[in-house]
Design a protein around this motif. Structure first.
Motif, mmCIF file in Angstrom:
data_model
loop_
_atom_site.group_PDB
_atom_site.id
_atom_site.type_symbol
_atom_site.label_atom_id
_atom_site.label_comp_id
_atom_site.label_asym_id
_atom_site.label_seq_id
_atom_site.Cartn_x
_atom_site.Cartn_y
_atom_site.Cartn_z
ATOM 1 N N UNK A 187 0.828 -1.098 -0.095
ATOM 2 C CA UNK A 187 -0.004 -0.109 -0.046
ATOM 3 C C UNK A 187 0.715 1.222 -0.013
ATOM 4 N N UNK A 188 2.053 1.253 0.304
ATOM 5 C CA UNK A 188 2.898 2.372 0.435
ATOM 6 C C UNK A 188 4.350 1.659 0.242
ATOM 7 N N UNK A 189 5.295 2.914 0.021
ATOM 8 C CA UNK A 189 6.763 2.225 -0.305
ATOM 9 C C UNK A 189 7.534 3.561 -0.423
ATOM 10 N N UNK A 190 8.583 3.432 -1.003
ATOM 11 C CA UNK A 190 9.519 4.522 -1.434
ATOM 12 C C UNK A 190 10.576 4.102 -2.509
ATOM 13 N N UNK A 191 11.058 5.048 -3.072
ATOM 14 C CA UNK A 191 12.092 5.032 -3.996
ATOM 15 C C UNK A 191 13.191 6.221 -3.611
ATOM 16 N N UNK A 192 14.450 5.499 -3.716
ATOM 17 C CA UNK A 192 15.537 6.585 -3.180
ATOM 18 C C UNK A 192 16.557 6.923 -4.463
ATOM 19 N N UNK A 193 16.969 8.043 -4.628
ATOM 20 C CA UNK A 193 17.952 8.536 -5.706
ATOM 21 C C UNK A 193 19.035 9.397 -5.078
ATOM 22 N N UNK A 194 19.936 9.643 -5.510
ATOM 23 C CA UNK A 194 21.197 10.238 -4.829
ATOM 24 C C UNK A 194 21.169 11.282 -3.763
ATOM 25 N N UNK A 195 20.088 12.312 -4.156
ATOM 26 C CA UNK A 195 20.131 13.425 -2.930
ATOM 27 C C UNK A 195 18.809 13.296 -1.989
ATOM 28 N N UNK A 196 18.166 12.233 -2.053
ATOM 29 C CA UNK A 196 17.087 12.168 -1.321
ATOM 30 C C UNK A 196 16.065 10.705 -1.624
ATOM 31 N N UNK A 197 14.683 11.016 -1.336
ATOM 32 C CA UNK A 197 13.810 9.886 -1.555
ATOM 33 C C UNK A 197 12.478 10.624 -1.992
ATOM 34 N N UNK A 198 11.728 9.642 -2.589
ATOM 35 C CA UNK A 198 10.238 9.636 -2.925
ATOM 36 C C UNK A 198 9.455 8.629 -2.271
ATOM 37 N N UNK A 199 8.351 9.308 -1.243
ATOM 38 C CA UNK A 199 7.411 8.373 -0.580
ATOM 39 C C UNK A 199 6.201 8.198 -1.350
ATOM 40 N N UNK A 200 5.502 6.997 -1.634
ATOM 41 C CA UNK A 200 4.629 6.777 -2.321
ATOM 42 C C UNK A 200 3.458 5.951 -1.638
ATOM 43 N N UNK A 201 2.290 6.656 -1.542
ATOM 44 C CA UNK A 201 1.205 5.900 -0.845
ATOM 45 C C UNK A 201 -0.044 5.688 -2.102
ATOM 46 N N UNK A 202 -1.142 5.263 -1.367
ATOM 47 C CA UNK A 202 -2.245 4.782 -2.675
ATOM 48 C C UNK A 202 -2.738 6.074 -3.285
ATOM 49 N N UNK A 203 -2.678 7.132 -2.554
ATOM 50 C CA UNK A 203 -3.427 8.495 -3.270
ATOM 51 C C UNK A 203 -2.493 9.427 -3.022
ATOM 52 N N UNK A 204 -1.458 9.243 -2.577
ATOM 53 C CA UNK A 204 -0.426 10.582 -2.350
ATOM 54 C C UNK A 204 0.847 10.356 -2.735
ATOM 55 N N UNK A 205 1.710 11.233 -2.975
ATOM 56 C CA UNK A 205 2.990 11.220 -3.362
ATOM 57 C C UNK A 205 3.805 12.250 -2.424
ATOM 58 N N UNK A 206 5.067 12.165 -1.825
ATOM 59 C CA UNK A 206 6.074 13.116 -1.736
ATOM 60 C C UNK A 206 7.168 12.855 -2.138
#
Length: 420
Positions: free
Chosen positions: A219-238
């Motif tokens: 239902x949620x997770x993340x992806x990482x890149x060089x300078x930070x990361x993205x958070x992914x939920x069902x309906x929202x992304x940061x």
């Protein structure tokens, strides 16, 4: 007042109950009803898990305070002083507040026996009840279903991870342990699990009891890149979030679960993106990959079960690859000592067995037998105390090598006090 100092109160509490651990809610619930019969319900987040719960509490606290909420946190055990267990707005409460709470508990306890942990839990709830808080965050001590903090019906709950530990109390499979931890969930209230492989029994239990559970990876997770990361939920992304100030790649799993929980409770405790960013940057927690720079640097970590030690080993491999490591080690004898040592033995050149003055601690002879079975030869013992073992490691290590302290909260506590 029965005792005048916090030290005297704590020493007495250690003798009050015949068992150090006595799972069950009836006794503590009875005393709580007498202590706070008309308490106004506080918004409550309960956090459990085999590993990672302390990190999740720290991140929740940091983010919520950055939003401007007044937050109380209850955690255990402590590292340097008992007051660390009960914090308001990030600061440990005073001896006076705790002693007064203990006195109120003692007045209503009558003949009901309470364990050391139960006394502390009631004191935290008593202090928080009159502290004008917006939210209290309670960390489970052991398990969940029968842990003292579970006398409070959580408005939202988070399980950071599920793995084998405390099998004598919780069961000898991840499925059984997961069900004990899921006991902090409540019907109709948000439930978040940060484990990467949730047992099917836990999902089924939540479904059968109408507990709206969301899980990492599903239902949620993340992806990482060089300078930070993205958070992914069902309906929202940061996106483009700062990495948490707590070290280790596993903290992104913990942070993901924390952000999922905050999304689930935004109707009650809305949190803006700027508070999330600042909270992640500023979060701190002693004893978790705590690095002390010097010509011979020191790394302290409270890893005390195979899962946590595997995470520690991965961190050492990525952060200190090729360095000679001197490990100061102590562990409780009821832990999976073989699994702990096996998961890190190939990274450590020299071992120093630190004695702890606790009946639960494994002896040098018990530890040596495990090291022998695993073919580990460079093990030193016979030290007067933990500080002496640490001093020996520092003296034998050369510039640029690393002294690692791990295996028990109690060991890390003693060494931090010694360094201070």
């Amino acid at each position: 007042m029965r005792f005048q100092t916090l030290a005297d109160w704590l020493a007495w509490q250690e003798t009050l109950h015949p068992k150090s651990i006595d799972l069950g809610l009836s006794r503590v619930k009875t005393v709580y009803g007498r202590l706070l019969p008309r308490a106004t319900p506080l918004f409550t987040i309960t956090v459990g898990g085999t590993n990672g719960k302390g990190s999740c509490v720290a991140m929740l606290d940091s983010i919520l305070r950055q939003q401007g909420y007044r937050v109380g946190t209850y955690t255990s055990p402590h590292l340097l002083c008992y007051n660390e267990r009960i914090r308001i707005d990030g600061r440990p409460v005073s001896d006076e507040l705790i002693c007064n709470a203990f006195e109120r508990i003692e007045r209503v306890r009558n003949k009901t026996t309470l364990s050391f942990f139960e006394f502390g839990t009631l004191a935290a709830l008593d202090i928080f009840a009159t502290a004008d808080l917006d939210v209290q965050v309670l960390e489970v001590g052991l398990g969940g279903r029968l842990d003292a903090v579970n006398i409070i019906d959580a408005d939202a709950a988070l399980i950071a991870s599920i793995d084998l530990d405390h099998q004598d109390w919780l069961g000898d499979t991840r499925a059984a342990i997961g069900l004990e931890k899921a006991g902090i969930f409540r019907p109709g209230r948000p439930a978040v699990i940060g484990d990467t492989d949730v047992p099917a029994t836990v999902i089924r239990y939540a479904f059968e009891h109408s507990m709206p559970v969301t899980c990492f990876g599903r239902d949620f997770g993340y992806e990482v890149f060089d300078e930070g990361w993205n958070w992914c939920g069902r309906d929202t992304q940061l996106t483009a979030l700062p990495l948490p100030a707590l070290q280790g790649n596993h903290q992104l799993i913990n942070a993901s679960a924390v952000l999922e929980l905050l999304q689930r409770i935004e109707g009650s405790l809305p949190v803006g993106e700027s508070a999330i960013r600042d909270g992640l940057r500023l979060v701190s927690l002693s004893g978790r990959f705590q690095y002390i720079p010097a010509s011979v640097p020191v790394l302290l970590d409270v890893a005390h079960n195979p899962q946590a030690v595997k995470v520690l080993a991965d961190y050492l491999s990525s952060r200190f690859d090729g360095k000679t490591i001197h490990a100061v080690f102590a562990v409780m004898r009821d832990k999976d000592i073989h699994g702990i040592i096996y998961n890190i033995k190939d990274l450590v050149e020299h071992w120093y067995l630190a004695p702890l003055e606790m009946s639960r601690a494994a002896t040098a002879d018990q530890l040596s037998a495990v090291f022998d079975s695993l073919g580990v030869a460079t093990v030193r013992s016979g030290f007067e105390d933990a500080a002496s073992a640490f001093d020996a490691a520092q003296q034998n290590a050369e510039s640029g090598q690393l002294v690692l302290v791990f295996g028990s909260f109690f060991l890390v506590s003693e060494i931090l006090a010694h360094i201070s």
